[in-house]
Design a protein around this motif. Structure first.
Motif, short mmCIF file in Angstrom:
data_model
loop_
_atom_site.label_atom_id
_atom_site.label_comp_id
_atom_site.label_asym_id
_atom_site.label_seq_id
_atom_site.Cartn_x
_atom_site.Cartn_y
_atom_site.Cartn_z
N ILE A 48 5.58 -2.12 -6.23
CA ILE A 48 4.47 -3.07 -6.31
C ILE A 48 4.90 -4.19 -7.24
O ILE A 48 5.22 -3.94 -8.42
N ASP A 49 4.97 -5.38 -6.71
CA ASP A 49 5.47 -6.53 -7.47
C ASP A 49 6.83 -6.23 -8.08
O ASP A 49 7.13 -6.59 -9.23
N GLY A 50 7.66 -5.53 -7.32
CA GLY A 50 9.02 -5.25 -7.76
C GLY A 50 9.17 -4.11 -8.73
O GLY A 50 10.29 -3.81 -9.16
N GLN A 51 8.07 -3.41 -9.07
CA GLN A 51 8.12 -2.33 -10.04
C GLN A 51 7.74 -1.00 -9.40
O GLN A 51 6.88 -0.96 -8.50
N ILE A 101 0.77 5.03 3.12
CA ILE A 101 0.86 4.48 1.77
C ILE A 101 -0.39 3.65 1.52
O ILE A 101 -0.60 2.62 2.18
N THR A 102 -1.23 4.12 0.62
CA THR A 102 -2.54 3.50 0.42
C THR A 102 -2.68 2.99 -1.00
O THR A 102 -2.53 3.75 -1.97
N LEU A 103 -2.95 1.68 -1.12
CA LEU A 103 -3.20 1.04 -2.42
C LEU A 103 -4.71 0.90 -2.58
O LEU A 103 -5.39 0.36 -1.69
N VAL A 104 -5.25 1.41 -3.68
CA VAL A 104 -6.70 1.44 -3.91
C VAL A 104 -7.02 0.66 -5.18
O VAL A 104 -6.43 0.89 -6.25
N LEU A 115 3.59 -5.52 -1.92
CA LEU A 115 3.98 -4.13 -1.70
C LEU A 115 5.20 -4.13 -0.79
O LEU A 115 5.16 -4.71 0.30
N ASP A 116 6.27 -3.47 -1.25
CA ASP A 116 7.50 -3.40 -0.47
C ASP A 116 7.92 -1.95 -0.28
O ASP A 116 7.87 -1.15 -1.23
N ALA A 165 4.09 -6.36 2.46
CA ALA A 165 2.75 -6.89 2.64
C ALA A 165 2.27 -7.49 1.32
O ALA A 165 2.78 -7.13 0.24
N THR A 166 1.31 -8.42 1.43
CA THR A 166 0.72 -9.02 0.23
C THR A 166 -0.79 -8.83 0.32
O THR A 166 -1.54 -9.75 0.69
#
Length: 662
Positions: A48-51, A101-104, A115-116, A165-166
């Motif tokens: 997420i944002d490269g981290q 893969i779910t971002l909440v 997200l990569d 995705a962004t």
């Protein structure tokens, strides 16, 4: 060799994922997605944002599905509570892998991030990964978008909506990216392919016990055994263990399916058929094939394990699988499997024992690797240092293992019974077994116990080891000899408190993390427990059963292939063995073996008898329901009031016999 003990395993054979607890596959060590002896993906990571997200939890939902939970730092509210989370739900099935893969966003603010998903593969063979050779392999260049190919194995990944995705999420919103990983595989050079079963019906055999650890061990073991199933056509068998041994093995698959006959008799039938189809027909020193011999392992291609160990795709370097095939057939027949179709293979297996298993004609079954690139030891302890003298000197080949003689005696007697039941004479094999018994008695006993083996000079290799436990219940020993062996097994040098050590602590080269020189293998312990109960030494058996239950608890009820043998006197939980497969077929099957042995269930469906004679066990109350017997069910309860048969086959003779056991 890459370590496995810290990795989490999700499994639906032939697909398996070995992952660190973060869920991030980086290509390090044994990490990866595997299928059919190939590493399908070596890299599958999310940033997420490269981290990297901060991993906080793994939920092993079942054998095939795991959820990895991580928090995303630098997004959301600035207070101490995490408010932006990443959930990765990973599921393997018979045909591939699906990952959601779910971002909440649970913060009070809108968030926006990148997200990569990073993917890569070396498509290394499992033998190359295990030997460490894969560490030198570069990642493959994709041949198309999210597709890789090597040696006719082609990997495809479908990503919805894509691998990057962004997302912009309002408070309470979530974003999901889904991956689906599949692969196409080349045709096998031998005709043997590693295939999934048509279905994975959950086992319907229930167990309740006053010791809840036994229930948890039983349930998780059955779940893993379901996930380990593979098939040849309609014939199911158990892959030995992921990722190195997820194929058909003679010894491993027979022992495992034999232990499971009371739960899944069809598995034993499938294993017997699958191996019978590859029964040897010719003499070939390169593959160790001989007429009548049951193979050691079958793969789609040659396996180069490094260090000069190169095994053909169809490899026959085992000196016990043939006897174990006969023993498993006999047990399955006693539990209700019709045996007629197997009679030609039975005759061939018996003939192998007499004509090929004893190359120097001294009356014992001994082995030597004639190829120069096969296994030096060809019993279940097949590492190079498995057979050694008390001072650590390695025994020289040809080697006649004590348990191989026990299996041979048992196979001859049981083979004779099968032949006689089908209108043929078994006299020849009963006489052969009696002669073997007398020779064993005069040659193998040393210092008051059976030697591990006879070496190439026919000297008994001294030194107490677990091998002698496999002699119990075979019939090779008389009652006094069985008592002597049971007394030896009761000693603290072999009983670790977590199971049976492979080698006595009194031996010079005892190593608690030696593969076969001091570690504990659950199946080794379970087979010894079976023999102890069968020979009337229930107290010692109960002690070992309690040790396995302790170990199961320590490993979250998913027993590994093996673990350290320091013992309860030195540690409160057993040290993991770094290279151990977990789950592993015969380790999982041990739960069933121990329970059935303790209950003393001995059916003879062809003879219309059922004997249930429980021995001393570590639990006060035990109930098992739904065991399979002759196409019907058997359910038992054992408690302070004694044994109660809750359900038994409708056959009148067996029903009456069961009623008498109340």
């Amino acid at each position: 060799m890459p370590a496995l003990h810290e990795l989490v395993t999700a499994l639906a054979a032939p697909w398996v994922v070995l992952s660190p607890r973060s869920g991030q596959l980086t290509g390090a060590g044994a990490e990866g997605v595997y299928a059919r002896d190939r590493r399908i993906l070596s890299r599958l990571s999310v940033t997420i944002d490269g981290q990297d997200p901060l991993p906080v939890h793994v939920d092993e939902v079942d054998a095939a599905t795991h959820q990895y939970v991580a928090l995303v730092e630098g997004l959301g509210d600035t207070r101490h509570d995490p408010t932006v989370m990443l959930y990765r739900t990973r599921t393997v099935d018979s045909d591939g892998l699906t990952e959601r893969i779910t971002l909440v966003n649970r913060s009070r603010a809108t968030i926006e991030c990148r997200l990569d998903v990073a993917l890569g593969t070396d498509l290394a063979g499992t033998a190359a990964v295990r030997s460490g050779a894969a560490a030198e392999l570069p990642e493959l260049t994709p041949v198309a978008d999210l597709e890789w190919e090597s040696d006719e194995t082609r990997v495809r990944v479908a990503a919805d909506p894509g691998v990057s995705a962004t997302p912009r999420l309002e408070p309470g919103e979530e974003f999901t990216l889904t991956l689906r990983v599949t692969a196409d595989f080349p045709k096998s050079s031998t005709g043997f392919t590693i295939e999934p079963p048509a279905d994975r019906t959950p086992y319907a055999v229930g167990l309740s016990c006053d010791d809840r650890r036994v229930e948890r061990w039983w349930n998780r073991s059955l779940e893993d055994l379901q996930a380990l199933q593979l098939a040849v056509g309609d014939d199911r068998y158990l892959g030995a263990g992921p990722p190195w041994y997820l194929t058909l093995f003679g010894r491993d698959s027979l022992i495992s399916s034999g232990m499971l006959i009371p739960v899944d008799p069809g598995l034993a039938a499938g294993t017997l058929r699958a191996l019978a189809a590859w029964q040897g027909t010719k003499v070939d020193p390169e593959s160790a094939e001989q007429p009548g011999k049951i193979p050691h392992e079958l793969r789609a291609e040659v396996a180069d394990h490094g260090g000069g160990l190169v095994l053909p795709a169809a490899y026959y370097g085992t000196h016990d699988a043939t006897q174990l095939w006969i023993i498993t057939l006999h047990k399955a027949w006693r539990w209700g499997l019709p045996a007629e179709e197997f009679l030609p293979n039975l005759r061939g297996a018996l003939n192998w024992m007499r004509e090929y298993a004893d190359p120097d004609d001294d009356g014992f079954l001994e082995y030597v690797d004639e190829s120069g690139h096969g296994l030096a030891n060809q019993g279940w302890k097949d590492s190079a240092d498995a057979v050694q003298w008390p001072d650590g000197t390695l025994a020289t080949a040809p080697i006649a293992l004590c348990e191989v003689q026990g299996y041979a005696y048992s196979a001859a007697i049981k083979g004779a019974e099968l032949l006689e039941a089908h209108g043929e004479s078994g006299d020849e094999w009963r006489a052969w077994a009696a002669a073997l018994q007398e020779r064993f008695r005069s040659a193998f006993w040393v210092d008051g116990y059976p030697a591990i083996a006879l070496d190439g000079a026919k000297n008994p290799v001294a030194g107490r080891a677990s091998n002698m436990g496999h002699l119990l219940g075979t019939g090779l020993l008389d009652a006094d000899e069985e008592q002597t062996v049971a007394d030896g097994l009761a000693g603290a040098d072999l009983n670790s408190g977590f199971g049976l050590r492979t080698l006595s602590t009194a031996m010079t080269r005892f190593n608690p993390l030696g593969y076969h020189t001091g570690s504990v293998w659950p199946h080794d312990t379970a087979m010894t427990i079976q023999g102890l109960y069968a020979s009337g030494h229930a107290a010692v058996a109960s002690s070992y059963a309690e040790g396995l239950i302790r170990a199961a608890e320590a490993f979250d009820y998913r027993l590994p292939e093996l673990y350290g043998g320091r013992g309860t006197g030195e540690e409160s939980s057993p040290t993991p063995y770094p290279l151990s497969c977990r789950p592993q077929a015969w380790a999982a099957a041990s739960a069933v073996a121990v329970v059935v042995a303790a209950l003393g269930i001995e059916p003879d469906v062809p003879g219309e008898t059922l004997v249930v004679n429980p021995g001393e066990s570590p639990w006060r109350a035990l109930e098992v329901s739904g065991l399979r017997l002759g196409g019907e069910t058997l359910s038992l309860r054992l408690d302070a009031d004694g044994l109660t048969v809750l359900e038994a086959p409708q056959n009148a003779a067996m029903r009456a016999n069961a009623d008498n056991a109340r």
